[in-house]
Design a protein around this motif. Structure first.
Motif, mmCIF file in Angstrom:
data_model
loop_
_atom_site.group_PDB
_atom_site.id
_atom_site.type_symbol
_atom_site.label_atom_id
_atom_site.label_comp_id
_atom_site.label_asym_id
_atom_site.label_seq_id
_atom_site.Cartn_x
_atom_site.Cartn_y
_atom_site.Cartn_z
ATOM 1 N N ASP A 146 21.765 -37.920 -22.967
ATOM 2 C CA ASP A 146 21.176 -36.576 -22.950
ATOM 3 C C ASP A 146 20.151 -36.373 -24.069
ATOM 4 O O ASP A 146 20.001 -35.275 -24.600
ATOM 5 C CB ASP A 146 22.267 -35.499 -23.044
ATOM 6 N N LEU A 147 19.447 -37.430 -24.434
ATOM 7 C CA LEU A 147 18.392 -37.328 -25.431
ATOM 8 C C LEU A 147 17.010 -37.438 -24.798
ATOM 9 O O LEU A 147 16.001 -37.550 -25.491
ATOM 10 C CB LEU A 147 18.572 -38.404 -26.507
ATOM 11 N N TRP A 190 7.980 -35.416 -20.277
ATOM 12 C CA TRP A 190 9.218 -36.026 -20.740
ATOM 13 C C TRP A 190 9.293 -35.849 -22.256
ATOM 14 O O TRP A 190 8.320 -36.089 -22.967
ATOM 15 C CB TRP A 190 9.243 -37.524 -20.418
ATOM 16 N N PHE A 191 10.454 -35.426 -22.735
ATOM 17 C CA PHE A 191 10.662 -35.268 -24.163
ATOM 18 C C PHE A 191 11.860 -36.101 -24.614
ATOM 19 O O PHE A 191 12.827 -36.253 -23.875
ATOM 20 C CB PHE A 191 10.941 -33.803 -24.523
ATOM 21 N N LEU A 192 11.803 -36.604 -25.832
ATOM 22 C CA LEU A 192 12.975 -37.165 -26.493
ATOM 23 C C LEU A 192 13.473 -36.139 -27.504
ATOM 24 O O LEU A 192 12.683 -35.572 -28.265
ATOM 25 C CB LEU A 192 12.628 -38.470 -27.213
ATOM 26 N N ARG A 193 14.772 -35.929 -27.527
ATOM 27 C CA ARG A 193 15.347 -34.899 -28.395
ATOM 28 C C ARG A 193 15.478 -35.396 -29.843
ATOM 29 O O ARG A 193 16.571 -35.483 -30.402
ATOM 30 C CB ARG A 193 16.726 -34.489 -27.879
ATOM 31 N N ILE A 194 14.375 -35.678 -30.452
ATOM 32 C CA ILE A 194 14.390 -36.132 -31.844
ATOM 33 C C ILE A 194 14.909 -35.037 -32.765
ATOM 34 O O ILE A 194 15.460 -35.310 -33.836
ATOM 35 C CB ILE A 194 12.984 -36.615 -32.268
ATOM 36 N N THR A 195 14.761 -33.765 -32.342
ATOM 37 C CA THR A 195 15.235 -32.654 -33.174
ATOM 38 C C THR A 195 16.749 -32.686 -33.369
ATOM 39 O O THR A 195 17.260 -32.140 -34.347
ATOM 40 C CB THR A 195 14.829 -31.299 -32.564
ATOM 41 N N LYS A 196 17.480 -33.337 -32.457
ATOM 42 C CA LYS A 196 18.932 -33.468 -32.616
ATOM 43 C C LYS A 196 19.266 -34.288 -33.865
ATOM 44 O O LYS A 196 20.383 -34.215 -34.396
ATOM 45 C CB LYS A 196 19.540 -34.148 -31.388
#
Length: 800
Positions: A146-147, A190-196
């Motif tokens: 889910d990233l 498309w995004f990668l959840r780098i903020t996590k």
């Protein structure tokens, strides 16, 4: 002794390769050392002197580490996907694969001709199927955890390159590839959840040895802000959640501002009396880049939402609600509370729209501008927090808001999720299928790699779709889950994808079963020293740290932080002091320099030309000076007495070993080379020198000028390869001068100096001192009362 550079260089490069001198050995009993440089993009113009400077620091250190007994991994590869090659293919019709292979061949030839001690057996190419198979595999793992997600949003779009850019790739509102002005465009992204991983990326900086400047840039880019959400309610009963770091200024709020893209506007529009004005402003905002919107000096614009108000949560007064382009949807909550007395941007906005300006922190004059120096101060005009200092007021008001369900304490980050797709051909295919029944489905891992199809047309379509969308046999497929007809994703990954894990692949570059063996990763990781450009610390370095943290989380990488140490080199500027560029015509071709002066002279000059970590202009005469220095070292060979095996200049030799060893580790290559020049000049003043003297000189110099030093080492009768020999060691006691100069004073006045052996007896010093002409004159008709001697420093004679 005369040498022809081209012959010597070819001879030793061939021997190094044949004897695999620079091969890293997995699981060696020696202590390991992993040195990493940013691998190059294989452009058509080949290697430039900037590449040499970037790689030369760890090249020198890698050679030194091998000689100190380390098992050194110093690899090289190629970050080969990207726009320049694709644009060249569009222009010429030559397929990017053909262009890339030719360029890589040129680069390898140039790297070898410069004498770089890379382990060429571990070369990687991010555009090869063998490599990007594992880039796709990592993407699928991110998707499964889910990233990865897809969302319609306004993005930075380069109309010239026809691609979506991340914030990191469009700093200053310009495309970092072509320098074109970036536009805002709504796209499926498309995004990668780098903020996590934002907080962990910040925390990790405490565990690594990065330069202070690099740490600061990463901290600023991630942008941690402690503050609070505050809930405002409109007169139409809609909630507006505002993030602020200054909850203590809540009584100074006289208006609220929404970002023009705020989805809340859809709910508010039925209650607004000036819909057309609002919609026109929204359309105008879409024409502006984020950089333009955030420009502090631009004129403030905005439109009030007429027909409704916002109720202040504490005073219960009604305040106006605006939209303005200086508020960005992705920053905070996309809503800002206006505190004009203490924020200049809000102050300018309030003045333009004749809004109240309420001072809530005393100490400034708000008649002409906002009072912003309010990190400390006392609250006024704020009933719940009057007379409290700023920090106490923050705590008190946030507690009140939480207790009354009007807000809550929180943390926000400036960094945004990573936009991860491009509408271009030359990139890693994204291994996702769209199925009407199953939704977004990743490919089965055993079906990787999803191979980039061979096409003849590389231009994106007019509507912005990738060229792959025009390949039916690629697009149409079966769903990996239900096996019914489905469609492939046609966008490709950004160039940053392959570089986000290449340091891991070097540990096991030919593994076909996994991206790298865990045991080999455990042996080699983390990278002991990573050097590269400052321009990459808020992009590549953060991205790769994120990927490594994730891979560590899922148990396939043994360390959380990939790089133990990170440094950066300064640019080589043109002779005119400007950044080297083709348009300015101030570039320098390293191949030409090697052909004229030799690789050793070029290598030596590039590290001698100035402080390695600062920008330095190219001096056309500098490489000539480096060549003259090397020639002087060669001429010393003629006065070497092979029968002598003791140091002729023992103290200077030990001092030089100490300084060169220390300076190399501190990236002070210019002073290290200067020390070698001093030693060379001192030896040149003698009629003969020992083999031991000369051996130390050429061994120390070999990390800078390896070819000629190997040849001179062989000339001394040595059979070993110098690159495999032992690094010279010094003895601290031998670095201290044996002969010293002692000052002689008479009644506190300096009368001369005497040279003596260190730790001489006072009696012997006095004998010399009393013979000094100035001392003899001073003693005429005087009586010596006493002498005071401070060992190895000063003799003081007291007379009357």
């Amino acid at each position: 002794m005369q040498f022809q550079n081209s012959i010597i260089e070819t001879k030793w490069q061939k021997r190094w390769e044949e004897e695999r001198v620079f091969k890293a050995v997995d699981f060696s009993d020696k202590p390991k050392w992993y040195g990493l440089v940013e691998f190059p993009y294989p452009s058509g113009i080949g290697m430039h002197v900037g590449h040499l400077r970037a790689y030369s620091s760890l090249e020198v250190i890698s050679r030194k580490k091998r000689m100190e007994g380390y098992n050194v991994l110093f690899p090289i590869g190629f970050d080969a996907f990207g726009l320049p090659t694709e644009n060249y293919a569009i222009k010429t019709g030559i397929h990017p694969r053909i262009v890339t292979d030719a360029n890589i061949k040129t680069f390898i030839s140039q790297l070898k001709s410069a004498g770089f001690s890379f382990d060429y057996d571990r070369i990687i190419d991010t555009s090869s199927e063998e490599y990007y198979k594992w880039t796709q595999w990592i993407f699928i793992q991110l998707f499964k955890h889910d990233l990865v997600y897809k969302s319609k949003t306004f993005v930075n779009y380069c109309p010239k390159c026809q691609v979506i850019l991340s914030n990191e790739e469009s700093q200053g509102g310009k495309c970092d590839r072509c320098d074109s002005q970036v536009e805002q465009k709504q796209k499926d992204v498309w995004f990668l959840r780098i903020t996590k991983y934002a907080q962990r990326l910040l925390d990790g900086l405490n565990e690594v040895d990065f330069t202070a400047r690099i740490k600061t840039e990463e901290e600023n880019w991630i942008g941690r802000s402690e503050g609070a959400y505050i809930d405002f309610i409109t007169t139409t009963k809609h909630e507006i959640k505002v993030f602020t770091t200054r909850a203590d200024t809540i009584y100074g709020v006289s208006f609220l501002v929404l970002a023009p893209e705020s989805p809340l506007l859809t709910d508010l529009l039925p209650f607004i009396n000036n819909k057309e004005e609002i919609e026109n402003y929204i359309q105008e905002t879409k024409k502006k880049t984020e950089f333009e919107r955030l420009n502090f000096n631009k004129n403030k614009t905005g439109v009030e939402l007429k027909g409704l108000k916002v109720i202040h949560p504490l005073t219960k007064k009604e305040i106006p609600l605006f939209i303005s382009d200086y508020v960005i949807l992705s920053y905070g909550t996309g809503a800002v509370m206006g505190v004009p007395a203490h924020d200049q941007r809000d102050y300018d906005f309030a003045k333009k729209f004749s809004l109240p300006i309420v001072e809530v922190i005393k100490g400034g004059d708000i008649s002409e501008k906002a009072f912003e120096d309010v990190e400390t101060g006392i609250l006024i005009n704020s009933p719940l927090i009057n007379n409290l200092d700023v920090e106490e007021a923050k705590k008190t008001i946030i507690t009140y808001l939480e207790n009354n369900k009007l807000g809550e304490k929180t943390v926000q980050y400036k960094m945004q999720d990573w936009a991860f797709n491009r509408q271009r051909y030359w990139g890693e295919p994204i291994p996702i299928v769209y199925c009407e029944h199953c939704g977004q489905v990743p490919l089965n891992e055993e079906d990787l790699p999803l191979v980039l199809p061979n096409v003849k047309e590389f231009l994106p379509s007019i509507n912005g779709d990738s060229p792959l969308a025009n390949v039916p046999e690629y697009v149409n497929c079966k769903c990996p889950k239900c096996h019914r007809p489905a469609k492939r994703e046609t966008d490709t990954m950004p160039q940053w994808a392959g570089s986000s894990w290449y340091f891991l692949r070097y540990c096991d570059a030919r593994n076909e079963q996994e991206f790298a063996s865990f045991d080999k990763l455990k042996y080699w990781m983390g990278v002991d020293w990573y050097n590269g450009g400052m321009e990459h610390v808020t992009r590549h370095v953060i991205y790769s740290r994120f990927w490594n943290l994730f891979l560590n989380d899922i148990g396939v990488v043994p360390v959380a932080e990939p790089y133990k140490k990170r440094t950066a080199q300064g640019l080589i500027l043109g002779a005119d002091g400007e950044k080297m560029s083709k348009s300015r015509g101030n570039g320098v071709d390293p191949t030409e320099m090697i052909n004229i002066y030799g690789a050793d002279a070029l290598r030596t000059y590039i590290l001698f030309m100035g402080d390695y970590e600062l920008p330095t202009p190219w001096d056309p005469n500098g490489v000539k000076g480096a060549k003259r220095f090397i020639d002087k070292v060669i001429r010393l060979f003629e006065i070497v007495d092979l029968s002598k095996d003791e140091y002729t200049l023992e103290t200077l030799i030990h001092q030089t070993i100490k300084q060169v060893s220390k300076d190399i580790e501190n990236l002070k290559f210019n002073t290290a080379i200067s020390a070698l020049m001093i030693l060379t000049n001192a030896l040149a003043e003698l009629t003969s020198i020992s083999k031991k003297d000369y051996q130390v000189l050429i061994t120390l110099l070999s990390v800078f000028a390896p070819h000629i030093c190997e040849e001179l080492n062989e000339g001394l009768g040595n059979k070993n390869i110098l690159a495999n020999s032992k690094w010279p060691e010094y003895l601290e006691e031998k670095t201290i001068e044996n002969t010293i100069e002692i000052a002689v004073q008479v009644n506190g006045k300096l009368r001369g100096t005497v040279k003596i052996k260190r730790d001489s007896k006072q009696k012997d010093i006095e004998e010399k001192a009393f013979l000094l002409p100035n001392v003899v004159t001073a003693l005429i008709d005087k009586t010596v009362i006493k002498t005071i001697y401070i060992p190895n420093k000063i003799l003081s004679i007291v007379i009357k």
